[in-house]
Design an enzyme around this catalytic site. Structure first.
Site, PDB file in Angstrom:
ATOM      1  N   HIS A  86       0.853  -1.201   0.000  1.00  0.00           N
ATOM      2  CA  HIS A  86       0.000   0.000   0.000  1.00  0.00           C
ATOM      3  C   HIS A  86       0.889   1.252   0.000  1.00  0.00           C
ATOM      4  O   HIS A  86       0.638   2.190  -0.762  1.00  0.00           O
ATOM      5  CB  HIS A  86      -0.908   0.023   1.241  1.00  0.00           C
ATOM      6  CG  HIS A  86      -2.281  -0.525   1.004  1.00  0.00           C
ATOM      7  ND1 HIS A  86      -2.545  -1.871   0.977  1.00  0.00           N
ATOM      8  CD2 HIS A  86      -3.474   0.105   0.793  1.00  0.00           C
ATOM      9  CE1 HIS A  86      -3.839  -2.051   0.764  1.00  0.00           C
ATOM     10  NE2 HIS A  86      -4.425  -0.869   0.647  1.00  0.00           N
ATOM     11  N   HIS A 133       0.505  -2.640   9.418  1.00  0.00           N
ATOM     12  CA  HIS A 133       1.955  -2.542   9.180  1.00  0.00           C
ATOM     13  C   HIS A 133       2.647  -1.812  10.317  1.00  0.00           C
ATOM     14  O   HIS A 133       2.056  -0.951  10.965  1.00  0.00           O
ATOM     15  CB  HIS A 133       2.239  -1.787   7.872  1.00  0.00           C
ATOM     16  CG  HIS A 133       1.963  -2.579   6.640  1.00  0.00           C
ATOM     17  ND1 HIS A 133       2.790  -3.592   6.210  1.00  0.00           N
ATOM     18  CD2 HIS A 133       0.952  -2.525   5.750  1.00  0.00           C
ATOM     19  CE1 HIS A 133       2.288  -4.122   5.096  1.00  0.00           C
ATOM     20  NE2 HIS A 133       1.167  -3.489   4.805  1.00  0.00           N
TER      21      HIS A 133
END
Length: 319
Positions: A86, A133
């Site tokens: 991402h 993350h």
């Protein structure tokens, strides 16, 4: 803190790296703004996402543990964590947009820099906020995307010209994208990563083949050279209405194409590889089914985006 504003803001940031965004953003760019720019953005996006997914499967770092992290999104939880794809996409697309459009489009450089910074920051921060993350994953994704851009930006014109003009380009494009997907995965357990990568490679191959067919038959989607540099100041209510109509009709065609191809390819792959088709979800997780179904389905979507839908617009007087 349980802030509703932050939750919706970072949910939007996460969507900037998901399929819904791509199926609206790339078509809008190609059908309404600048096909030249759209093709090059897709070339860069395919390489960034492919290299990011492969790197994840080589490093194999797990997602942040929960607890202590609170996970607000679980869709990609089965994937590995390092680097954040991402963050890579959220860095590469706005920066490539700025690099490719500045000088070709008339707008203040500061506006482009602020837009790229806000886009990138929103996507990167959203991955930490959503609990998907660590900060290290995001920083690595950001730097990795910049490294890939440094390598690929100088050759993107060569790649696009090859896709358009070389006689055997479709054969090489399809073979290369297939080989990249088949030889890059040795998963110990199933994850969304293999299917997503096949999806991205299929889409890239479809767009490149569609571009080649456009070139061969003389269907010109790029703005004429005498209109450069392009400007947003010529936007009228009628032009905006036509742009939205093109997007609505085109995206409906792409979604119908996707559904039709999915319905056809999964049973076909099950039949060819003699895999029981009773439990579709389990069958789809088998590599023999997942790769052909994703390649063919998204390859058709990419080809339709570049060739079928523009032909339809030409036919109904919307081009």
């Amino acid at each position: 803190t349980r802030s509703r504003f932050l939750y919706y803001l970072f949910s939007l940031g996460t969507e900037l790296g998901n399929e819904l965004f791509y199926i609206l953003f790339f078509p809008f760019c190609i059908w309404n703004l600048d096909a030249w720019l759209g093709r090059r953005l897709i070339i860069i996006w395919v390489w960034v996402m492919y290299l990011g997914q492969c790197t994840k499967d080589v490093i194999r770092w797990p997602r942040p543990a929960s607890p202590p992290v609170v996970k607000l999104e679980v869709f990609y939880n089965s994937e590995y964590s390092m680097p954040s794809t991402h963050a890579m996409s959220g860095t590469a697309i706005p920066l490539a947009l700025l690099l490719l459009s500045h000088g070709r489009w008339q707008y203040p450089l500061m506006f482009g820099l602020i837009l790229a910074f806000c886009w990138c920051a929103l996507v990167c921060c959203s991955r930490i906020y959503m609990g998907m993350h660590s900060i290290l994953d995001v920083i690595a994704g950001f730097l990795y995307a910049i490294l890939i851009l440094i390598v690929f930006h100088p050759v993107v014109d060569l790649i696009d010209n090859f896709n358009l003009t070389y006689k055997y380009a479709p054969l090489i494009i399809i073979s290369l994208h297939l080989a990249l997907g088949i030889f890059s995965f040795t998963l110990d357990t199933w994850s969304t990563s293999r299917g997503d990568t096949a999806q991205i490679l299929g889409c890239g191959a479809g767009v490149a083949c569609g571009s080649h067919v456009n070139y061969v038959i003389g269907l010109k989607l790029d703005p004429p050279p005498d209109t450069l540099p392009l400007s947003l100041s010529s936007l009228t209510v009628a032009a905006f209405g036509r742009a939205i109509l093109r997007l609505l009709i085109g995206v409906v065609v792409l979604l119908l194409m996707k559904v039709a191809m999915k319905k056809a390819t999964i049973p076909l792959a099950c039949k060819v590889f003699r895999i029981p088709a009773g439990d579709v979800r389990r069958a789809r997780q088998r590599m023999e089914v997942e790769l052909p179904y994703r390649y063919i389905t998204y390859g058709t979507v990419g080809f339709s985006l570049m060739f079928v839908v523009p032909c339809l617009f030409h036919f109904i007087g919307l081009s």
